[in-house]
Design an enzyme around this catalytic site. Structure first.
Site, short mmCIF file in Angstrom:
data_model
loop_
_atom_site.label_atom_id
_atom_site.label_comp_id
_atom_site.label_asym_id
_atom_site.label_seq_id
_atom_site.Cartn_x
_atom_site.Cartn_y
_atom_site.Cartn_z
N ASP A 42 0.72 -1.64 0.41
CA ASP A 42 -0.38 -0.47 -0.03
C ASP A 42 1.22 1.44 -0.09
OD1 ASP A 42 -3.35 0.76 0.05
OD2 ASP A 42 -1.56 2.37 2.12
N TYR B 269 3.65 9.40 -0.09
CA TYR B 269 4.26 9.37 0.72
C TYR B 269 5.92 9.23 0.70
CZ TYR B 269 -0.01 6.58 2.10
OH TYR B 269 -0.40 6.24 3.38
N LYS C 278 -1.63 6.38 -4.50
CA LYS C 278 -2.96 6.94 -3.96
C LYS C 278 -2.74 8.17 -5.17
CE LYS C 278 -3.62 4.74 0.25
NZ LYS C 278 -2.61 4.60 0.94
N HIS D 283 -6.79 10.25 -1.77
CA HIS D 283 -6.53 9.93 -0.79
C HIS D 283 -7.18 10.27 -0.03
CE1 HIS D 283 -2.51 9.33 1.18
NE2 HIS D 283 -2.67 8.80 2.01
N LYS E 298 2.24 -1.43 9.25
CA LYS E 298 3.26 -0.50 8.82
C LYS E 298 4.23 -1.00 9.55
CE LYS E 298 7.05 2.38 9.67
NZ LYS E 298 6.68 2.84 10.40
N SER E 299 5.67 -1.51 8.81
CA SER E 299 6.95 -2.09 9.45
C SER E 299 8.38 -1.49 9.94
CB SER E 299 6.62 -3.42 10.59
OG SER E 299 8.33 -3.44 12.54
N ARG F 177 9.10 -7.72 12.78
CA ARG F 177 7.57 -7.64 13.07
C ARG F 177 6.67 -7.79 11.45
NH1 ARG F 177 8.20 -1.94 16.55
NH2 ARG F 177 8.63 -2.54 18.67
N ASN G 131 3.20 -10.29 11.68
CA ASN G 131 2.27 -8.83 11.26
C ASN G 131 1.98 -9.82 10.19
OD1 ASN G 131 2.71 -7.31 13.50
ND2 ASN G 131 3.27 -5.50 11.84
P1 NAD Z 1 0.04 0.96 12.32
O1 NAD Z 1 -1.27 0.78 12.87
O2 NAD Z 1 -0.39 -0.07 11.34
O3 NAD Z 1 0.65 1.59 13.71
C1 NAD Z 1 2.45 0.86 12.71
C2 NAD Z 1 3.02 1.71 14.09
O4 NAD Z 1 2.74 0.57 14.77
C3 NAD Z 1 4.65 1.70 13.92
O5 NAD Z 1 5.01 2.97 14.55
C4 NAD Z 1 5.16 -0.05 13.44
O6 NAD Z 1 6.53 0.33 14.20
C5 NAD Z 1 4.60 -0.31 14.63
N1 NAD Z 1 3.92 -1.76 14.84
C6 NAD Z 1 3.85 -2.40 13.17
N2 NAD Z 1 3.46 -4.09 13.89
C7 NAD Z 1 4.05 -4.11 14.40
C8 NAD Z 1 4.29 -5.06 16.40
N3 NAD Z 1 3.62 -6.39 15.45
N4 NAD Z 1 4.57 -4.52 17.12
C9 NAD Z 1 4.64 -3.64 17.90
N5 NAD Z 1 4.66 -2.56 16.81
C10 NAD Z 1 4.62 -2.90 15.65
O7 NAD Z 1 -0.03 2.80 11.66
P2 NAD Z 1 -0.09 3.55 9.77
O8 NAD Z 1 1.59 3.02 9.73
O9 NAD Z 1 -0.49 4.85 10.49
O10 NAD Z 1 -0.44 2.66 8.78
C11 NAD Z 1 -0.24 1.68 8.35
C12 NAD Z 1 -0.90 2.33 6.87
O11 NAD Z 1 -2.22 1.84 6.23
C13 NAD Z 1 0.24 2.87 6.11
O12 NAD Z 1 2.05 2.29 6.17
C14 NAD Z 1 -0.60 3.51 5.29
O13 NAD Z 1 -0.04 2.39 3.62
C15 NAD Z 1 -1.94 3.43 5.10
N6 NAD Z 1 -2.07 4.90 5.88
C16 NAD Z 1 -3.13 5.70 4.89
C17 NAD Z 1 -3.65 6.89 5.24
C18 NAD Z 1 -4.69 7.27 3.68
O14 NAD Z 1 -4.74 8.28 4.63
N7 NAD Z 1 -4.95 6.71 3.62
C19 NAD Z 1 -2.80 7.34 6.69
C20 NAD Z 1 -1.99 6.53 7.11
C21 NAD Z 1 -1.72 5.55 6.92
#
Ligand code: NAD
Length: 276
Positions: A45, A50, A75, A108, A230-231, A236, A240
């Site tokens: 994604d 980005y 997006k 987006h 995302k990680s 992780r 995930n």
């Molecule tokens: P997320 O909920 O996936 O959280 C990411 C955070 O959690 C990071 O800090 C990561 O280090 C931590 N994390 C991930 N896996 C973990 C695990 N197993 N244990 C502990 N910590 C862990 O949030 P995100 O990154 O905001 O969202 C994921 C994806 O969604 C983004 O990468 C993007 O592709 C998409 N996104 C889209 C929009 C939009 O407006 N359409 C906005 C934000 C994000």
């Protein structure tokens, strides 16, 4: 480790679990995407905003995996307010993505206080009609935004990507999406880590011998939601995606459903106006 596929409203299939690349620096993106592909992810994604589309494309090219086996989303950046700007941005995405033209292209954010989103949706519609993208959709659309779009377009978005996790379960939007053949995708699926400290989630994780992140992600999958945590760390990433050898019971699902408190971790689509 293979994620189930969900069939979109035009017959295109999307893997229900993917890897998100928001907030990964361009210089770190190639390594992160290569590690995600190595861990088994086949859905990335991404987005123009980005600023790492080129690096995602380079990773796909270098991976040795047939690009046709990878599902890629991009997006339209919020910076593009006119039809012509949107067209140019779509052309640039095709160049940047390199070996892999996105399978899914989203608007987006609606930015209702900044512009008329139907103007840029026309460019997205046209790219779909021209066969550039196999599927198109929207992100951060609330029900009134969707109603306006559906009333003024022949193309029903294939997906609506919104902030969604157990503290913001978005049931009304999910129900609206489902009623109109739109698949709901979750961003910030673990609430950017917030959910990992929840006692109910922690209790279920202990019962199952799983991690809190796995429990939350499994809740998404069993709710029919498309999800892409995302990680940047390979460990992780593997955690995930290890979601296909256990199930939550109906009681565990209900306990997580009950956690909703309409709590956002990101911006509100009705007022957000940032042009990234
Ligand atoms: P997320 O909920 O996936 O959280 C990411 C955070 O959690 C990071 O800090 C990561 O280090 C931590 N994390 C991930 N896996 C973990 C695990 N197993 N244990 C502990 N910590 C862990 O949030 P995100 O990154 O905001 O969202 C994921 C994806 O969604 C983004 O990468 C993007 O592709 C998409 N996104 C889209 C929009 C939009 O407006 N359409 C906005 C934000 C994000």
């Amino acid at each position: 480790m293979t994620a189930p596929q969900i069939v979109l409203n035009n017959g295109v299939s999307i893997p229900q679990l993917g890897f998100g690349v928001f907030q990964i620096e361009p210089e770190d993106t190639k390594a992160a995407v290569l590690a995600a592909l190595e861990a088994g992810y086949r859905h990335i994604d991404g987005a123009q905003g980005y600023r790492n589309e080129r690096e995602v494309g380079e990773a796909i090219a270098e991976s040795g995996i047939d690009p046709a086996e990878i599902f890629l989303t991009s997006k339209l950046s919020n910076a593009h307010l006119t039809y012509d700007e949107a067209h140019r941005a779509i052309d640039q995405t095709i160049v940047d993505a390199g070996v892999k033209t996105p399978d899914l292209f989203l608007l987006h954010w609606p930015l209702p206080t900044v512009r008329d989103y139907m103007i840029v949706w026309r460019a997205v519609e046209e790219a779909y009609r021209d066969g550039i993208f196999p599927a198109v959709g929207v992100s951060n659309f609330h029900i009134p935004h969707l109603e306006r779009l559906l009333g003024d377009s022949d193309i029903v978005p294939a997906v609506n990507q919104i902030e969604l996790h157990p503290y913001l379960s978005q049931k009304p939007i999910r129900d609206f999406d489902e009623a109109h053949g739109i698949v709901t995708e979750a961003w910030s699926p673990i609430g950017q880590g917030l959910l990992l400290k929840d006692d109910v989630i922690g209790g279920i994780a202990a019962e199952l011998g799983r991690t809190p992140a796995q429990v939350v992600l499994r809740w998404h999958l069993q709710s029919g939601i498309v999800v892409f945590p995302k990680s940047s760390t390979p460990e992780r990433m593997r955690e995930n995606i290890a979601l296909f050898d256990f199930e939550l019971t109906a009681d565990q699902m209900a306990a997580i459903d009950a956690l909703n408190r309409d709590q956002r971790t990101g911006m509100d689509p009705d007022t957000f106006r940032y042009k990234f």
